[in-house]
Design a protein around this motif. Structure first.
Motif, PDB file in Angstrom:
ATOM      1  N   LYS A 134       4.279   5.404  -5.766  1.00 23.92           N
ATOM      2  CA  LYS A 134       4.157   5.394  -7.229  1.00 23.92           C
ATOM      3  C   LYS A 134       3.186   6.482  -7.691  1.00 23.92           C
ATOM      4  CE  LYS A 134       4.799   3.518 -11.345  1.00 23.92           C
ATOM      5  NZ  LYS A 134       6.105   3.578 -12.012  1.00 23.92           N
ATOM      6  N   THR A 135       2.152   6.742  -6.869  1.00 26.05           N
ATOM      7  CA  THR A 135       1.104   7.701  -7.228  1.00 26.05           C
ATOM      8  C   THR A 135       1.443   9.123  -6.810  1.00 26.05           C
ATOM      9  OG1 THR A 135      -0.533   5.928  -6.946  1.00 26.05           O
ATOM     10  CG2 THR A 135      -1.382   8.179  -7.009  1.00 26.05           C
ATOM     11  N   LEU A 136       2.077   9.274  -5.645  1.00 28.38           N
ATOM     12  CA  LEU A 136       2.219  10.591  -5.030  1.00 28.38           C
ATOM     13  C   LEU A 136       3.660  11.024  -4.805  1.00 28.38           C
ATOM     14  CD1 LEU A 136      -0.535   9.939  -2.339  1.00 28.38           C
ATOM     15  CD2 LEU A 136      -0.818  11.332  -4.402  1.00 28.38           C
ATOM     16  N   GLY A 137       4.608  10.148  -5.135  1.00 27.96           N
ATOM     17  CA  GLY A 137       6.010  10.462  -4.895  1.00 27.96           C
ATOM     18  C   GLY A 137       6.492   9.893  -3.570  1.00 27.96           C
ATOM     19  N   PRO A 138       7.785  10.050  -3.260  1.00 23.99           N
ATOM     20  CA  PRO A 138       8.365   9.430  -2.061  1.00 23.99           C
ATOM     21  C   PRO A 138       7.726   9.920  -0.759  1.00 23.99           C
ATOM     22  CG  PRO A 138      10.070  10.271  -3.532  1.00 23.99           C
ATOM     23  CD  PRO A 138       8.764  10.807  -4.040  1.00 23.99           C
TER      24      PRO A 138
ATOM     25  N   LEU B 283      11.484   3.905   2.012  1.00 26.15           N
ATOM     26  CA  LEU B 283      10.617   2.732   2.094  1.00 26.15           C
ATOM     27  C   LEU B 283      11.406   1.506   1.681  1.00 26.15           C
ATOM     28  CD1 LEU B 283       7.695   1.728   2.613  1.00 26.15           C
ATOM     29  CD2 LEU B 283       7.295   1.984   0.152  1.00 26.15           C
ATOM     30  N   ASN B 284      11.371   0.487   2.505  1.00 25.94           N
ATOM     31  CA  ASN B 284      12.097  -0.758   2.256  1.00 25.94           C
ATOM     32  C   ASN B 284      11.321  -1.583   1.228  1.00 25.94           C
ATOM     33  OD1 ASN B 284      13.722  -2.989   2.412  1.00 25.94           O
ATOM     34  ND2 ASN B 284      12.955  -3.673   4.407  1.00 25.94           N
ATOM     35  N   TRP B 285      11.594  -1.290  -0.036  1.00 29.34           N
ATOM     36  CA  TRP B 285      10.791  -1.898  -1.100  1.00 29.34           C
ATOM     37  C   TRP B 285      11.691  -2.447  -2.202  1.00 29.34           C
ATOM     38  CZ3 TRP B 285       6.209  -3.762  -1.420  1.00 29.34           C
ATOM     39  CH2 TRP B 285       5.666  -4.057  -2.672  1.00 29.34           C
ATOM     40  N   ASP B 286      11.428  -3.655  -2.626  1.00 28.65           N
ATOM     41  CA  ASP B 286      12.193  -4.303  -3.688  1.00 28.65           C
ATOM     42  C   ASP B 286      11.558  -3.989  -5.042  1.00 28.65           C
ATOM     43  OD1 ASP B 286      13.627  -5.883  -5.383  1.00 28.65           O
ATOM     44  OD2 ASP B 286      13.042  -7.811  -4.481  1.00 28.65           O
TER      45      ASP B 286
ATOM     46  N   HIS C 247       0.843  -1.204   0.000  1.00 25.92           N
ATOM     47  CA  HIS C 247       0.000   0.000   0.000  1.00 25.92           C
ATOM     48  C   HIS C 247       0.875   1.250   0.000  1.00 25.92           C
ATOM     49  CE1 HIS C 247      -3.920   1.859   1.895  1.00 25.92           C
ATOM     50  NE2 HIS C 247      -3.536   2.490   0.800  1.00 25.92           N
ATOM     51  N   LEU C 248       1.905   1.274   0.850  1.00 24.12           N
ATOM     52  CA  LEU C 248       2.816   2.416   0.910  1.00 24.12           C
ATOM     53  C   LEU C 248       3.580   2.575  -0.405  1.00 24.12           C
ATOM     54  CD1 LEU C 248       4.205   1.878   4.526  1.00 24.12           C
ATOM     55  CD2 LEU C 248       2.618   3.688   3.800  1.00 24.12           C
ATOM     56  N   ALA C 249       3.960   1.449  -1.006  1.00 22.66           N
ATOM     57  CA  ALA C 249       4.669   1.514  -2.289  1.00 22.66           C
ATOM     58  C   ALA C 249       3.760   2.061  -3.388  1.00 22.66           C
ATOM     59  CB  ALA C 249       5.186   0.129  -2.662  1.00 22.66           C
TER      60      ALA C 249
END
Length: 411
Positions: free
Chosen positions: A317-321, A341-344, A311-313
């Motif tokens: 993608k939609t609103l920026g970091p 954000l810890n995202w792969d 959800h945070l990722a």
């Protein structure tokens, strides 16, 4: 309560209980605690067949007849008269909290909706809270100026709390569903949003946060419609005859002075500060309404996910970091790596996000001034930092609503 909205109940989320919540709203309402002395819910209303709990917790009369099913729902039939007044004529829907039925009020000869809460203690507590909130709303808005559902009565019946509401039309979600998820146009969104913002602003001014705003909890006052031909889809589209809407489901509404549960809102409408466990205030309603308006515009949810980190990722993608100062403060440090954000980005989940999410402005279908203003407003509502997020008081003065203000001045 909605009339013939048989798709009630929110879309199933599929998350585990620790990461998600559906407040038991049946596309309608679903708490806070209130003084039990102010709500005597049992004996004054029950008939002579007093009930007692048997070994499996299901209520039975002294004569042995079952009143509840194994899940604590009242077993009833069409024609049953509750409180010697409310005659059940059909079931409108059900959810985790209980069932909603349409009744004829024999005293007033009018149709009403009655929410019959499950005979389980946690749902009874939520119902007590909802009654307290609705009584406060009735008192503060005695001339019914704001678009919040009206409670007409409440009573106890065979151990169940029953809340009598005005009978409304379909939920906006159900209207979309029955309309094959064809979106509302910008003019329709403007009219609905103005009413919703005024209603929730009224709540906020009175130190109340709804916490569960979503299309299932926004009902048309009347869901009559006309059919019009849609050139884009080459099909017929339902057009509501009236755009009057009302907010329902005050079961998880919370006053500013009350304890704030750490997890609130239904998944797709949950603000980032709630996911990050940063604490929340009335601005979480603003975020939820931003997601609702985007759903009205797109005909689908803005963030189609069942997982908090995903959800945070999607938000990024939609609103920026997400701002580093928010990630630094979160108690959910497993979501964070090097203040990001810890995202792969090589994961299959990221492929899914790229396929389903894009920068907010790219969702704009036309470059009209109306749509530009709508997306400017949405950008102010979907702001990560609650201190920078627009308030509804401010939002009502946004240029997007200028045509309605001019219209009001002329009338």
């Amino acid at each position: 309560m909605g009339k013939e909205d048989n798709g009630y109940g929110s879309r199933k989320d599929g998350d585990d209980p620790e990461t998600d919540t559906d407040t038991g709203s049946f596309s309608q309402h679903t708490g806070n605690s209130t003084d039990d002395n102010s709500l005597q819910l049992e004996s004054p209303f029950l008939d002579d067949n007093a009930v007692s709990a048997d070994d499996d917790g299901v209520k039975k009369s002294r004569e042995g007849r079952d009143y509840d099913d194994e899940e604590g729902h009242l077993v009833y039939h069409v024609g049953l008269v509750m409180k010697g007044r409310y005659e059940i004529i059909l079931t409108l829907g059900e959810g985790a909290f209980g069932k909603v039925v349409e009744c004829i009020d024999r005293d007033k000869q009018e149709h009403v909706a009655v929410k019959i809460v499950r005979n389980i203690e946690c749902f009874r507590e939520v119902a007590k809270s909802e009654i307290a909130v609705l009584e406060e709303i009735n008192s503060l808005d005695d001339d019914n100026r704001f678009a919040c559902v009206r409670m007409l009565d409440w009573f106890g019946y065979e151990g169940h709390i029953c809340i009598v509401m005005e009978l409304l039309g379909l939920s906006t979600f159900e209207f979309l569903r029955q309309n094959h998820f064809l979106p509302f146009n910008v003019e329709q969104i403007r009219h609905m949003a103005f009413q919703l913002f005024r209603a929730v602003c009224f709540l906020h001014r009175n130190k109340l946060t709804h916490t569960d705003l979503k299309p299932e909890n926004i009902l048309f006052v009347c869901s009559d419609y006309d059919l019009e031909y849609n050139n884009e889809t080459k099909s017929k589209k339902k057009k509501p005859r009236s755009l009057d809407v009302k907010v329902v489901d005050f079961g998880t509404a919370t006053f500013d002075h009350e304890h704030h549960e750490s997890l609130v809102s239904t998944r797709h409408y949950r603000a980032p500060e709630v996911i990050l466990d940063l604490g929340w205030n009335q601005s979480c309603d603003v975020w939820s309404l931003g997601c609702v308006l985007m759903e009205f515009y797109l005909g689908r949810t803005l963030f189609p996910t069942h997982d908090s980190k995903e959800h945070l990722a999607m938000m990024e993608k939609t609103l920026g970091p997400i701002p580093p100062h928010l990630l630094k403060k979160t108690r959910k440090q497993h979501y964070v790596h090097n203040e990001r954000l810890n995202w792969d980005e090589q994961s299959s989940s990221d492929d899914y996000i790229r396929a389903n999410c894009q920068p907010l402005q790219q969702h704009m279908l036309r470059c009209s001034e109306d749509e530009r203003q709508l997306f400017d407003l949405l950008g102010c509502m979907l702001e990560y930092d609650v201190y920078r997020r627009i308030t509804l008081e401010e939002a009502l003065w946004h240029p997007f609503f200028s045509p309605l203000r001019v219209q009001k001045q002329r009338s």
